[in-house]
Design an enzyme around this catalytic site. Sequence first.
Site, PDB file in Angstrom:
ATOM      1  N   ILE B 461       0.945  -1.254   0.161  1.00 45.11           N
ATOM      2  CA  ILE B 461      -0.020  -0.118  -0.052  1.00 45.11           C
ATOM      3  C   ILE B 461       1.071   1.143   0.085  1.00 45.11           C
ATOM      4  O   ILE B 461       0.276   2.339   0.064  1.00 45.11           O
ATOM      5  CB  ILE B 461      -0.899  -0.071   1.198  1.00 45.11           C
ATOM      6  N   GLY B 462       2.170   0.938  -0.120  1.00 46.39           N
ATOM      7  CA  GLY B 462       3.033   2.303  -0.229  1.00 46.39           C
ATOM      8  C   GLY B 462       4.232   2.017   0.521  1.00 46.39           C
ATOM      9  O   GLY B 462       5.121   2.850   0.691  1.00 46.39           O
ATOM     10  N   ASN B 589      15.116  -1.911   5.302  1.00 44.97           N
ATOM     11  CA  ASN B 589      15.300  -1.046   4.280  1.00 44.97           C
ATOM     12  C   ASN B 589      15.402   0.461   4.563  1.00 44.97           C
ATOM     13  O   ASN B 589      14.417   1.063   4.826  1.00 44.97           O
ATOM     14  CB  ASN B 589      14.394  -1.343   2.764  1.00 44.97           C
ATOM     15  N   GLN B 596       8.478   5.867   5.631  1.00 38.40           N
ATOM     16  CA  GLN B 596       7.362   5.480   6.436  1.00 38.40           C
ATOM     17  C   GLN B 596       7.155   6.178   7.929  1.00 38.40           C
ATOM     18  O   GLN B 596       6.021   6.799   8.326  1.00 38.40           O
ATOM     19  CB  GLN B 596       7.291   4.009   6.698  1.00 38.40           C
ATOM     20  N   LYS B 659      10.637  -4.971  14.026  1.00 35.57           N
ATOM     21  CA  LYS B 659       9.289  -4.577  14.453  1.00 35.57           C
ATOM     22  C   LYS B 659       8.738  -3.476  13.454  1.00 35.57           C
ATOM     23  O   LYS B 659       9.181  -3.076  12.588  1.00 35.57           O
ATOM     24  CB  LYS B 659       9.693  -3.665  15.594  1.00 35.57           C
ATOM     25  N   GLY B 662       5.025   1.067  10.544  1.00 34.41           N
ATOM     26  CA  GLY B 662       4.185   1.929   9.678  1.00 34.41           C
ATOM     27  C   GLY B 662       3.391   2.606  10.496  1.00 34.41           C
ATOM     28  O   GLY B 662       2.791   3.697  10.001  1.00 34.41           O
ATOM     29  N   GLU B 663       3.193   2.407  11.948  1.00 34.86           N
ATOM     30  CA  GLU B 663       2.216   3.303  12.577  1.00 34.86           C
ATOM     31  C   GLU B 663       3.184   4.038  13.665  1.00 34.86           C
ATOM     32  O   GLU B 663       2.637   4.965  14.032  1.00 34.86           O
ATOM     33  CB  GLU B 663       1.163   2.462  13.218  1.00 34.86           C
TER      34      GLU B 663
END
Lengths: 179, 702
Positions: B461-462, B589, B596, B659, B662-663
Amino acid sequence: MDDESRRCPSSEVRLQVNGTPYRLRLDNRTTLLDTLREHLDLTGAKKGCDHGQCGACTVLVDGRRSNSCLLLAVALDGAAVTTVEGLADGERLHPLQEAFLEHDAFQCGYCTPGQLCSAAGVLAEAADGMPSAVTPVGESPRLDGGEIRERMSGNLCRCGAYPNIVRAVQDTAQAGAAR
Amino acid sequence: MSTTSSRALGTPLRRVEGRAKATGTARYAVEHSAPGAAYAWPVPATVARGAVTAVHCADALAEPGALAVLTHENAPRLREPQDATLAVLQSPEIAHRGQVAALAVAETLEAARACAAAVRVEYAQLPHDVVFRADHPRLYAPEQVNAGYPTDRERGGFDAAYAAAAVQLDATYRTPPLHNHPMEPHATVAEWDGSRLLVRDSDQGSSDARRTLADLFGLDPEDVLVVSEHVGGGFGSKGTPRPQLVLAAMAARVVQRPVKLALPRRLLAPLTGHRAPTVQRVRIGADRDGRITALAHESATCTSTVREFVEQSSVPSRVMYASPNSRTTHRVVALNLPSPSWMRAPGECPGMFALESAVDELAEACGVDPVELRIRNEPDAEPDSGRPFSSRGLVACLREGARRFGWHDRDPRPGVHREGGLLLGTGVAAATYPVYASPCAAEARAEPGGGFTVGINATDIGTGARTVLGQIAADALGVPADTVRALVGRSDLPRASVAGGSSGTASWGWAVHKACRELRLRLDRDHGGAVPPGGLTVTADTTEDVRAGSEYARHAFGAHFAEVQVDTGTGEVRVRRMLGMFAAGRILNPRTARSQFIGGMTMGLGMALLEGSTVDPRFGDHVEADLASYHVPTCADVPDIEVGWIDEEDPHLNPMGSKGIGEIGIVGAAAALTNALHHAVGHRFRTLPVHPDTVLAALGAL
Ligand code: FES
Ligand code: FES
C-alpha cells in the site's frame, strides 16, 4: 422513447496528448481527466477528489499545470496536453522522475503523477520568472525549499512524502541551473 | 549449505515498482481496462436513521446510458456478512446518513452520475442521536476493545495512592473524529465469468477480500480472484473489505458485464471507517521527584449501531511507565453514525496524545525535565503483565534524540522565547507500538533459467513491501537481491495477512524467509546446489511458528522532538523542526523505512494542527467530508523532518529481527507538538486540533 432523445449532447474535440493528435467524440460533460483515463487509457493522471482539491490529476495544458478534473474536454479543443506518461523521453526518464526515485519521493505513488507534472510546471514557471506568494517583491524566484513548498502545496500527499518531494524538486532545479 | 551472509537487508534499495509509479504505468484498481465495463455511482441516504419507504427509479432509468438502479428491493441477496457494514442494499433500514440507499449503473461515468442524481428516495425518518459526550447516559463497558484487549485493568489501589500522592495531575484530553483519506479513494472493478468472479480492488489485503466475497455470494473461494497490485494508500481504511467491493460485484452480476466503482471522495467519511472521537481523563499521582505512584487513564469514545468498534486509547498506559497503582478503562456509546474503524495506530495514537501530554504536565508540576522524568519512570517489566520486554529502546531514543535535537540547551520556562512577533517553543513526547505478527503462507521457486521468485499475497500500500520481501528472500537464499522477484497482490498467491497493525513485513517476511530457507536447503541437499531442469518450488506456512507466541512483551518505542513558532498576531502555528528517533528492531530498508516514519509523523502533525471533523447534529453526518474542508497537511505545512533509529538487536521477534514501523511515527507526534506549543505560549492545549482561533483565544486570555 426514440434514440435521438436518449443521446447526450456530445461534441467533437481535437486534442494533442503527449505529442499524439486525437480526434474524439465526447459527451459534453466529460472532464479532461476522464477523457485521459476512460477514453485514451492514459491512467497516469489520478483521480483523488474530482473537485480540484488534491492535485492528483495535475497535467500540463499548453505548458501550464492544471487540475484536469476541473476542465471540460469540450472547452479544450486544439489544446496540447502533457501527462506523466509523456514526461520521459522514451526510456530516458525526465530528471524529475529520476530525482523522485532517488529521494524516495513517494510511497503509494497515487499522488506521484500529479506531483511530477506539477513540479515540471514549477520549474517552467520559475524559469519564466513567475513569482509566488513567498517570492520577495521585485526579485526573481529562486527555487529554495520555501519556494518549492509553497508552489507544490496544491498537490496533496497523504503518505507524507513532502520532505523527499522537496529535495527531489530542489535537486532537479539545481542540476538544471548548473547546466 | 553455508549460513546466509546478510547483504540485502539493511541496504537502502530503491522501490522495485518505483519506475512504474513514476512513469504512470502502475495501474490501480479501476485503472485496469475491462472491455465493455459499465460504471456505478452510489446514492447516499439523506437521513441518519430510519427506513427507505420508496425508491423512484423512472427518471434515473430514463437518463441516457442508464442500465440499472440497484435498491434493497432488487439487489442480489447476500449471505449474512461477519461485518454488518457489508450487508449493502439488503434491507430498507438506514443506520446512518451516507449509507448506500441505491446504486446507479450506466454506460459511462457521466451517465452513472446523472443517473444517481435522478434517483429519488423516500424515507420514514426516526429521531437520531449523533452527539458524542463523555457523560452520555448510554455509555457502556464493551466486552473487549479493538485488537482484543481487555476493557478495564486495575493494579494495586489507584484511588488511595492517588489521594496520598504529593503531586496530583488531573486533566482531560479530547480528540475529534479523524479520517484516513488515502489519496486513492476505495475502488473496485468486478467481472463475472459464469460463477467465477474476478475483482481488482483497492485494499490492504486481498486474501480477506476473497474470503468475504466467497462468503457473501456463496462461492467456492477458488472461484474468486482478487487482485490488488498497486494500492494508493489505506492507513487502515482499506484494512477490511468495504462496501464498494460488494456493490461492484452485485452490480456486475445484475448488468452482466464488468462494473467499475470508485467511491466519490465525499463518501469515504460515511463508508470507509474513521477514527472516532475520544475524551480521555488522565490522572497521575507522583512524588516530588516525578516518580509515578498512581496512574489512571479512562477513555470514552463512540461507535455505530451497526458494528461495535472501540478505539483502545487507554492501552498504551498499560505499557509505558512504571506505576504500582494503575487503572485503565474504556467506555463507548453507540450512536446513529457511520461505523468507526482502524486508522493508523488505533488506540496508541489518540491514547499517547493524552498520556504524553499528561506526562509533560507532570514534569512541569514537579519541575523536572520531561526527558528525565520519562527516564525516571522506566519500568523493569511491562507494567500491566509483568512480562519482561524483549527489548525496550525508549531511554536510548530519548537520550539520542535529545542530543541530536539540542534539547539540553533548552530554557524550560514557557512563553519566554520570543523572536519579533513570534513565540517559540520545543516539546518532547514518547512513542510506542506493539509488535504483531499473523500466520501466512509463501512459496519460493528456483527458476530453471536462473533467478528466484517468491510469491505471497501481501499488499504493497506504499510501504515498499515488494522491495523488502525481495531483500528478505535474497538473504535467506544467500543470493543477490536483483536475482529475486517478489510477487504480491493476488489472491491466487499463498494466503497472507492484512497490511495492518504494522505487521506486514514481520508476518509476510517470516513466511518468505521460511520458504526460502527450505528451498536453499533442498537445493543444496538434494541437488548439489544446482537448480533441477524443471525448477524447484517450496511452500512454507508459519501458522505454528507464529502461534508459538512469546513470553516477552514486545513493542517498538520512539521519541519525538519538535519546535514550533506561534504568530502572536494571527495565532498561526508553524512547525519549524521535527525529529523522530525510533527503536524498532532491525531496520530492513533504510530508504523506505525513513519514508514511513516521515509519513507517520506528518499525519501526526495533521492531527495536532489541522485535522478533525464535526458532526452536524441536525443531519447526523461528518460535515468536513472532502479535502477542501478536511485539511490534511500540505507541502507548505511540513518542515524538513529528521528521522533516526537506534540499532536494536532483538532475538525474540522473527527471523529478520524487525518490529513494525508503519504506525509508530504517528504515535506521540501530536503530543510533542502541543507540548512545544505549551512551551511557546504557556497555555495547555488539551483539545485537538489546535487551530489559530484557539491559539489566539489562549494568547488573549494570558
Ligand atoms: S482529482 Fe483533480 S484535484 Fe483532485
Ligand atoms: S505517495 Fe501516497 S499519496 Fe503521495
